[in-house]
Design a protein around this motif. Sequence first.
Motif, mmCIF file in Angstrom:
data_model
loop_
_atom_site.group_PDB
_atom_site.id
_atom_site.type_symbol
_atom_site.label_atom_id
_atom_site.label_comp_id
_atom_site.label_asym_id
_atom_site.label_seq_id
_atom_site.Cartn_x
_atom_site.Cartn_y
_atom_site.Cartn_z
ATOM 1 N N GLU A 433 0.858 -1.180 0.000
ATOM 2 C CA GLU A 433 0.000 0.000 0.000
ATOM 3 C C GLU A 433 0.899 1.235 0.000
ATOM 4 O O GLU A 433 1.894 1.284 0.738
ATOM 5 C CB GLU A 433 -0.907 0.016 1.224
ATOM 6 N N LEU A 434 0.557 2.230 -0.796
ATOM 7 C CA LEU A 434 1.378 3.433 -0.902
ATOM 8 C C LEU A 434 0.546 4.586 -1.446
ATOM 9 O O LEU A 434 -0.516 4.386 -2.039
ATOM 10 C CB LEU A 434 2.599 3.197 -1.788
ATOM 11 N N THR A 435 1.026 5.801 -1.202
ATOM 12 C CA THR A 435 0.317 6.968 -1.717
ATOM 13 C C THR A 435 0.575 7.128 -3.215
ATOM 14 O O THR A 435 1.550 6.598 -3.751
ATOM 15 C CB THR A 435 0.754 8.237 -0.965
ATOM 16 N N GLU A 436 -0.311 7.876 -3.883
ATOM 17 C CA GLU A 436 -0.247 8.004 -5.334
ATOM 18 C C GLU A 436 1.073 8.615 -5.800
ATOM 19 O O GLU A 436 1.648 8.183 -6.798
ATOM 20 C CB GLU A 436 -1.410 8.890 -5.821
ATOM 21 N N ASP A 437 1.584 9.614 -5.060
ATOM 22 C CA ASP A 437 2.829 10.256 -5.481
ATOM 23 C C ASP A 437 4.025 9.310 -5.391
ATOM 24 O O ASP A 437 4.926 9.335 -6.225
ATOM 25 C CB ASP A 437 3.084 11.534 -4.678
ATOM 26 N N TYR A 474 3.529 0.919 2.778
ATOM 27 C CA TYR A 474 3.513 -0.195 3.733
ATOM 28 C C TYR A 474 3.598 -1.499 2.953
ATOM 29 O O TYR A 474 2.803 -1.739 2.041
ATOM 30 C CB TYR A 474 2.221 -0.203 4.558
ATOM 31 N N ILE A 475 4.601 -2.312 3.263
ATOM 32 C CA ILE A 475 4.674 -3.655 2.682
ATOM 33 C C ILE A 475 3.775 -4.543 3.543
ATOM 34 O O ILE A 475 4.135 -4.905 4.665
ATOM 35 C CB ILE A 475 6.127 -4.170 2.657
ATOM 36 N N ARG A 476 2.589 -4.866 3.024
ATOM 37 C CA ARG A 476 1.550 -5.488 3.836
ATOM 38 C C ARG A 476 1.631 -7.011 3.913
ATOM 39 O O ARG A 476 1.435 -7.603 4.979
ATOM 40 C CB ARG A 476 0.167 -5.096 3.298
ATOM 41 N N GLN A 477 1.914 -7.680 2.782
ATOM 42 C CA GLN A 477 1.775 -9.141 2.802
ATOM 43 C C GLN A 477 2.554 -9.785 1.657
ATOM 44 O O GLN A 477 2.704 -9.205 0.582
ATOM 45 C CB GLN A 477 0.281 -9.514 2.690
ATOM 46 N N GLY A 479 2.756 -13.568 -0.580
ATOM 47 C CA GLY A 479 1.911 -14.723 -0.887
ATOM 48 C C GLY A 479 1.899 -15.028 -2.360
ATOM 49 O O GLY A 479 2.828 -14.677 -3.096
ATOM 50 N N THR A 480 0.816 -15.655 -2.816
ATOM 51 C CA THR A 480 0.685 -15.995 -4.235
ATOM 52 C C THR A 480 0.037 -14.837 -4.977
ATOM 53 O O THR A 480 -0.608 -13.965 -4.378
ATOM 54 C CB THR A 480 -0.178 -17.242 -4.419
ATOM 55 N N ILE A 481 0.187 -14.852 -6.278
ATOM 56 C CA ILE A 481 -0.408 -13.796 -7.103
ATOM 57 C C ILE A 481 -1.926 -13.810 -6.962
ATOM 58 O O ILE A 481 -2.572 -12.763 -6.840
ATOM 59 C CB ILE A 481 -0.005 -13.972 -8.583
ATOM 60 N N LYS A 482 -2.501 -15.006 -6.919
ATOM 61 C CA LYS A 482 -3.954 -15.131 -6.860
ATOM 62 C C LYS A 482 -4.522 -14.530 -5.575
ATOM 63 O O LYS A 482 -5.445 -13.704 -5.620
ATOM 64 C CB LYS A 482 -4.355 -16.611 -6.969
ATOM 65 N N GLU A 483 -3.974 -14.937 -4.437
ATOM 66 C CA GLU A 483 -4.549 -14.460 -3.173
ATOM 67 C C GLU A 483 -4.333 -12.970 -2.948
ATOM 68 O O GLU A 483 -5.201 -12.265 -2.419
ATOM 69 C CB GLU A 483 -3.992 -15.258 -1.999
ATOM 70 N N LEU A 484 -3.195 -12.437 -3.397
ATOM 71 C CA LEU A 484 -2.935 -11.010 -3.198
ATOM 72 C C LEU A 484 -3.717 -10.155 -4.199
ATOM 73 O O LEU A 484 -4.111 -9.030 -3.866
ATOM 74 C CB LEU A 484 -1.450 -10.725 -3.320
ATOM 75 N N SER A 485 -3.976 -10.696 -5.388
ATOM 76 C CA SER A 485 -4.821 -9.983 -6.353
ATOM 77 C C SER A 485 -6.254 -9.906 -5.842
ATOM 78 O O SER A 485 -6.922 -8.858 -5.989
ATOM 79 C CB SER A 485 -4.778 -10.672 -7.731
ATOM 80 N N GLU A 486 -6.712 -10.987 -5.240
ATOM 81 C CA GLU A 486 -8.065 -10.990 -4.671
ATOM 82 C C GLU A 486 -8.146 -9.984 -3.512
ATOM 83 O O GLU A 486 -9.147 -9.287 -3.352
ATOM 84 C CB GLU A 486 -8.398 -12.388 -4.159
ATOM 85 N N LYS A 487 -7.071 -9.889 -2.733
ATOM 86 C CA LYS A 487 -7.026 -8.924 -1.637
ATOM 87 C C LYS A 487 -7.116 -7.490 -2.160
ATOM 88 O O LYS A 487 -7.831 -6.632 -1.616
ATOM 89 C CB LYS A 487 -5.732 -9.105 -0.842
ATOM 90 N N GLN A 488 -6.406 -7.236 -3.282
ATOM 91 C CA GLN A 488 -6.417 -5.922 -3.880
ATOM 92 C C GLN A 488 -7.810 -5.540 -4.357
ATOM 93 O O GLN A 488 -8.271 -4.405 -4.131
ATOM 94 C CB GLN A 488 -5.417 -5.861 -5.053
ATOM 95 N N HIS A 489 -8.486 -6.460 -5.008
ATOM 96 C CA HIS A 489 -9.826 -6.163 -5.549
ATOM 97 C C HIS A 489 -10.873 -6.035 -4.452
ATOM 98 O O HIS A 489 -11.918 -5.386 -4.659
ATOM 99 C CB HIS A 489 -10.238 -7.273 -6.534
ATOM 100 N N SER A 490 -10.604 -6.627 -3.300
ATOM 101 C CA SER A 490 -11.600 -6.572 -2.208
ATOM 102 C C SER A 490 -11.537 -5.243 -1.450
ATOM 103 O O SER A 490 -12.450 -4.926 -0.682
ATOM 104 C CB SER A 490 -11.344 -7.713 -1.229
ATOM 105 N N LEU A 491 -10.485 -4.464 -1.663
ATOM 106 C CA LEU A 491 -10.342 -3.193 -0.935
ATOM 107 C C LEU A 491 -11.184 -2.094 -1.574
ATOM 108 O O LEU A 491 -11.415 -2.076 -2.769
ATOM 109 C CB LEU A 491 -8.868 -2.776 -0.914
#
Length: 491
Positions: A433-437, A474-477, A479-491
């Motif tokens: 997670e990070l700010t746009e700039d 923030y380096i949050r997690q 894991g695998t591409i699948k589980e972290l992509s799902e995490k991204q879309h759920s936010l």
Amino acid sequence: MNEIIINYRTTEKRFAIKENNIVSRIFIDQPQDQTKVGNIYIGKVVDIKNGMNACFIDIGGEKHGFVHRDQLPSFLQSDDPNKQYHPISKFMNKGDSILVQVKKDETNIKGPLLTAIIELAGEKTIYLPEGEYIAVSKKGEERIREQWRQFAHQQKIDHEGFIIRTDALHSSENEWLTELNKLRQRYQSIKTQARMLKAPALVYKTSLFEKELLNELIRSKKGKVISDNQELLQNLKLQLQDTLDWDFSMYLSEENIFSFYKIESEIEKALKRVIWLENGSNLVIDETEALISIDVNTGKFSGTKNIQDTVLKTNILAAKEIARQLLLRDYGGMILVDFIDMKIEKHRQLVLGALQEELKKDSKYTRIVGFTTLGILQMTRKKTKKSLSETLQTTCPVCLGKGKIDSPETIAFRLERELWEKPFNEHEAVFIELTEDVKSVFCGENNIHLERIEKALNIHIILSVVHFCRPIYYIRQFGTIKELSEKQHSL
């Protein structure tokens, strides 16, 4: 023992100089701050200003460059005894093409400062093909300096000029001539290249990072060079060609080289306003648009004999640290130092002597004007690039400019360095997670930096933008591409 630690494998290039285990200089080169100082262009005169005795030159940038009449070869080489009374239009015409070199980068309101008196720097001399005059380093005895002046005059061809550097005073005439001929050949190559180009165009480009690095290698002459990039080490070896006694070593650990050698902590100290000295006294350093002000305080130091003894010891210690901080922070322009008031003139001279001795280590020209009637020491130092704080920090949007925070560039490069230290052989992807700039700098234009980092680390990087009042990540997690992509879309 001299050490040069080079952090070169990431986007932000850095090197640090350690002398007797004390960091004396930190140089940082960020892509957006790459300087044009030293670059040579074939430019076109677009405007003549007789009232300013200057002309404006198009070198292909957003803003036109500025050249004063006194920086034109036609003015410098004129035999007219009244030339200083003639306007610039007598020496330059609108539409002319001219070879120019950048002396100072453009700013938000001004174009680059240019000169048509080209300078090509070597280890032993600065060659001015159209410069006319001859100067010798003031760091030598007058007898030796006069010998070099006479020898240089004998070698002078047409309108050539030379600035004979300190290193030449300890070299042979043949060594100096060998270098001079190489510089002459380089200038002829530049002129040939310029004739093939249509103005405005870049003719010769310098790399300030490698130039500053080589200057430090030449100045210190021997020691140890440690870098995290093998190609750079090989290039340095090739340029030096075993003329100096340097031991080159490749750094292989995953931990960032600046962290391992404790340079990161030195950078943090160099950004602080208050510097504590070993005897309990301190310096308070304030950086403004117009000048750098340094205030010396006794702090916790009370001395051993009397008040004047306390003042003298504190001021001498402060003078040595001030010289170090000027190099470390790379301050330029006007500098005012408010030493603790000294009643005895001899004490002032002792403090000045301590400062001048330490400044001998500085490759940039520093002029000490002297003490004002109010006891403030005035000095100036040549400015060729941004200071350390200007490079690493930006105005804080929260405190409305009253303080500073780390810039998006600094945060993005810090994230890149941290990723290099992670155990990615155990994971397929990382969620950040990070700010746009910060994301914009980290990814680069068209994701060029992101793709390079993913390829180098063999990891898939998933980014999610968060909103905050300052640049963060923030380096949050992992894991695998699948589980972290799902995490991204759920936010």
